[in-house]
Motif scaffolding. Structure first.
Motif, PDB file in Angstrom:
ATOM      1  N   PHE A   1     -22.733  -5.586 -28.548  1.00  0.00           N
ATOM      2  CA  PHE A   1     -21.440  -6.057 -28.040  1.00  0.00           C
ATOM      3  C   PHE A   1     -20.416  -4.923 -28.057  1.00  0.00           C
ATOM      4  N   VAL A   2     -19.612  -4.828 -26.993  1.00  0.00           N
ATOM      5  CA  VAL A   2     -18.538  -3.828 -26.924  1.00  0.00           C
ATOM      6  C   VAL A   2     -17.181  -4.504 -26.828  1.00  0.00           C
ATOM      7  N   ASN A   3     -17.012  -5.404 -25.861  1.00  0.00           N
ATOM      8  CA  ASN A   3     -15.695  -6.023 -25.684  1.00  0.00           C
ATOM      9  C   ASN A   3     -15.838  -7.287 -24.856  1.00  0.00           C
ATOM     10  N   ASN A   4     -15.102  -8.341 -25.216  1.00  0.00           N
ATOM     11  CA  ASN A   4     -15.096  -9.554 -24.397  1.00  0.00           C
ATOM     12  C   ASN A   4     -13.762  -9.781 -23.705  1.00  0.00           C
ATOM     13  N   GLN A   5     -12.888  -8.786 -23.763  1.00  0.00           N
ATOM     14  CA  GLN A   5     -11.595  -8.907 -23.087  1.00  0.00           C
ATOM     15  C   GLN A   5     -11.700  -8.565 -21.597  1.00  0.00           C
ATOM     16  N   HIS A   6     -12.616  -7.659 -21.254  1.00  0.00           N
ATOM     17  CA  HIS A   6     -12.835  -7.283 -19.856  1.00  0.00           C
ATOM     18  C   HIS A   6     -14.036  -8.078 -19.356  1.00  0.00           C
TER      19      HIS A   6
ATOM     20  N   CYS B   1     -18.725  -6.703 -21.525  1.00  0.00           N
ATOM     21  CA  CYS B   1     -19.032  -5.301 -21.783  1.00  0.00           C
ATOM     22  C   CYS B   1     -20.029  -5.200 -22.935  1.00  0.00           C
ATOM     23  N   TYR B   2     -21.198  -4.677 -22.647  1.00  0.00           N
ATOM     24  CA  TYR B   2     -22.257  -4.508 -23.641  1.00  0.00           C
ATOM     25  C   TYR B   2     -22.965  -3.177 -23.439  1.00  0.00           C
ATOM     26  N   ASN B   3     -23.500  -2.641 -24.523  1.00  0.00           N
ATOM     27  CA  ASN B   3     -24.485  -1.578 -24.456  1.00  0.00           C
ATOM     28  C   ASN B   3     -25.871  -2.204 -24.540  1.00  0.00           C
ATOM     29  N   TYR B   4     -26.828  -1.608 -23.833  1.00  0.00           N
ATOM     30  CA  TYR B   4     -28.233  -1.986 -23.947  1.00  0.00           C
ATOM     31  C   TYR B   4     -29.015  -0.749 -24.375  1.00  0.00           C
TER      32      TYR B   4
ATOM     33  N   TYR C   1     -24.682 -18.070 -18.453  1.00  0.00           N
ATOM     34  CA  TYR C   1     -23.840 -17.651 -17.333  1.00  0.00           C
ATOM     35  C   TYR C   1     -22.387 -18.074 -17.574  1.00  0.00           C
ATOM     36  N   ASP C   2     -21.496 -17.113 -17.520  1.00  0.00           N
ATOM     37  CA  ASP C   2     -20.062 -17.360 -17.666  1.00  0.00           C
ATOM     38  C   ASP C   2     -19.751 -18.135 -18.952  1.00  0.00           C
ATOM     39  N   VAL C   3     -20.348 -17.676 -20.050  1.00  0.00           N
ATOM     40  CA  VAL C   3     -20.158 -18.329 -21.340  1.00  0.00           C
ATOM     41  C   VAL C   3     -19.277 -17.465 -22.231  1.00  0.00           C
ATOM     42  N   THR C   4     -18.431 -18.097 -23.014  1.00  0.00           N
ATOM     43  CA  THR C   4     -17.586 -17.384 -23.960  1.00  0.00           C
ATOM     44  C   THR C   4     -18.287 -17.325 -25.307  1.00  0.00           C
ATOM     45  N   PHE C   5     -18.396 -16.117 -25.885  1.00  0.00           N
ATOM     46  CA  PHE C   5     -19.096 -15.973 -27.165  1.00  0.00           C
ATOM     47  C   PHE C   5     -18.292 -15.057 -28.070  1.00  0.00           C
ATOM     48  N   PRO C   6     -18.273 -15.327 -29.396  1.00  0.00           N
ATOM     49  CA  PRO C   6     -17.558 -14.435 -30.317  1.00  0.00           C
ATOM     50  C   PRO C   6     -18.181 -13.049 -30.343  1.00  0.00           C
TER      51      PRO C   6
END
Length: 341
Positions: free
Chosen positions: A155-160, A196-199, A86-91
């Motif tokens: 993974f799509v984007n971690n900026q949004h 932002c992710y695709n599943y 939850y609310d974790v930052t990941f590369p």
């Protein structure tokens, strides 16, 4: 070439008991080193809010975290912060998947430094049994449950981003709680998404669906055959893509060119796992190296696994595991080349 060893782990019983068992793993394996990394990635995580959400969305996972806390002798709030996702930052990471002719084939691209290197088979008292590759211990990068539901993340984007769960935790929720595509799509709409992710999802029906998910909204696209990489295609979500995603488009176009070959599951495995394939990457230092290739066969409840490149495929049967007619190997070994920059 370097060795990459992926352990094969079996967990049974209550969610609490499975958490307790995994605490022993942390004490005796490389997972203990992950604790320090997770400390840095979860500094601002709201464990109280995460606990409230887990109580309503996935109480089983909360119980598992409770067992983990007990086994490690740590506060439950700390364990929730470290492992709930939850609310974790990941590369960023890369993933390429194809759903075609009743199979789901996928490459997972990341760095071995943050890779759990675990294939986990779970048979919980409350929830569906499943098999999949773990991340951050309780999360899953991809997997299949006893109903033949298969789910993988892209993974799509971690900026949004917003306060919510990371995709690995969400995949685990789907596998443990959903018996078909429709149930998975419904549950996805109720979970707070952090990034932002695709599943990519399939089940024994042979149908495929991509759920493009942002913290604000989700778009559901049914396709057959289905190709999923690391960008959004729905017009209303394209603004959420990274500025540069041509590589994701190239991978999708290459897979499209393979569709005319009517690949068998094993042939598809080899096209994905070939170290010279346009789908196989060796940029491990940049968090974009292929760590595993997997083919899920939902009607048979079996999977074909490869670790690293040009790996001799290993077949596991979830059905035989549940029947008690399989002797699980302890490890699956492979080779990766970390000298490419």
């Amino acid at each position: 070439m370097e060795d990459l060893k992926v352990r094969i782990v079996e967990l049974k019983g209550s969610s609490y008991e499975m958490g307790l068992e995994q605490s022993k793993e942390i004490k005796t394996t490389e997972l203990r080193e992950q604790l320090n990394i997770l400390e840095g990635l979860t500094v601002n995580s709201n464990s109280k809010k995460a606990e409230e959400l887990l109580k309503s969305i996935s109480p089983n996972l909360l119980e598992e975290l409770g067992g983990l806390a007990e086994g490690l002798g740590m506060e439950i709030a700390t364990i929730i912060r470290l492992y709930s996702g939850y609310d974790v930052t990941f590369p960023s990471m890369g993933c390429t998947a194809l759903i075609n002719n009743d199979y789901y084939v996928r490459n997972y691209d990341f760095s071995p430094e943050l890779y759990d290197a675990r294939i986990v088979l779970t048979n919980p008292v409350d929830g569906y049994a499943s098999v999949g590759f773990s991340q951050q211990l309780i999360g899953r990068l991809d997997g299949m449950n006893e109903k033949g539901l298969v789910v993988g993340l892209h993974f799509v984007n971690n900026q949004h981003k917003a306060e919510g769960f990371i995709a690995t935790t969400i995949v685990r929720m789907l596998l443990e709680q959903c018996g078909c595509i429709e149930e998975a799509v419904d549950l996805l709409s109720t979970i707070p998404h952090g990034f932002c992710y695709n599943y990519s999802i399939t089940d024994p029906s042979g149908n495929g669906v991509v759920v493009e998910a942002t913290p604000e909204k989700q778009c559901v696209n049914f396709k057959n055959p289905l190709i999923c990489t690391n960008h959004f295609e729905s017009e209303i979500l394209q603004e959420k893509n990274k500025q540069e995603f041509q590589g994701s488009i190239n991978r999708k176009e290459f897979i499209s060119s393979l569709l005319t070959e009517e690949l068998s599951p094993l042939s598809a495995y080899r096209r994905f796992n070939d170290g010279n394939s346009p789908l196989f990457f060796k940029y491990y230092k940049e968090y974009f190296g292929t760590l595993h290739t997997v083919v899920y066969l939902p009607k048979e409840l079996s999977l074909i696994i490869g670790i690293g490149e040009n790996s001799e495929p290993m077949t596991l049967s979830l059905r035989n595991y549940l029947d008690g007619t399989i002797n699980l190997p302890k490890v699956k070994k492979g080779k990766i080349n970390q000298t490419v920059f």
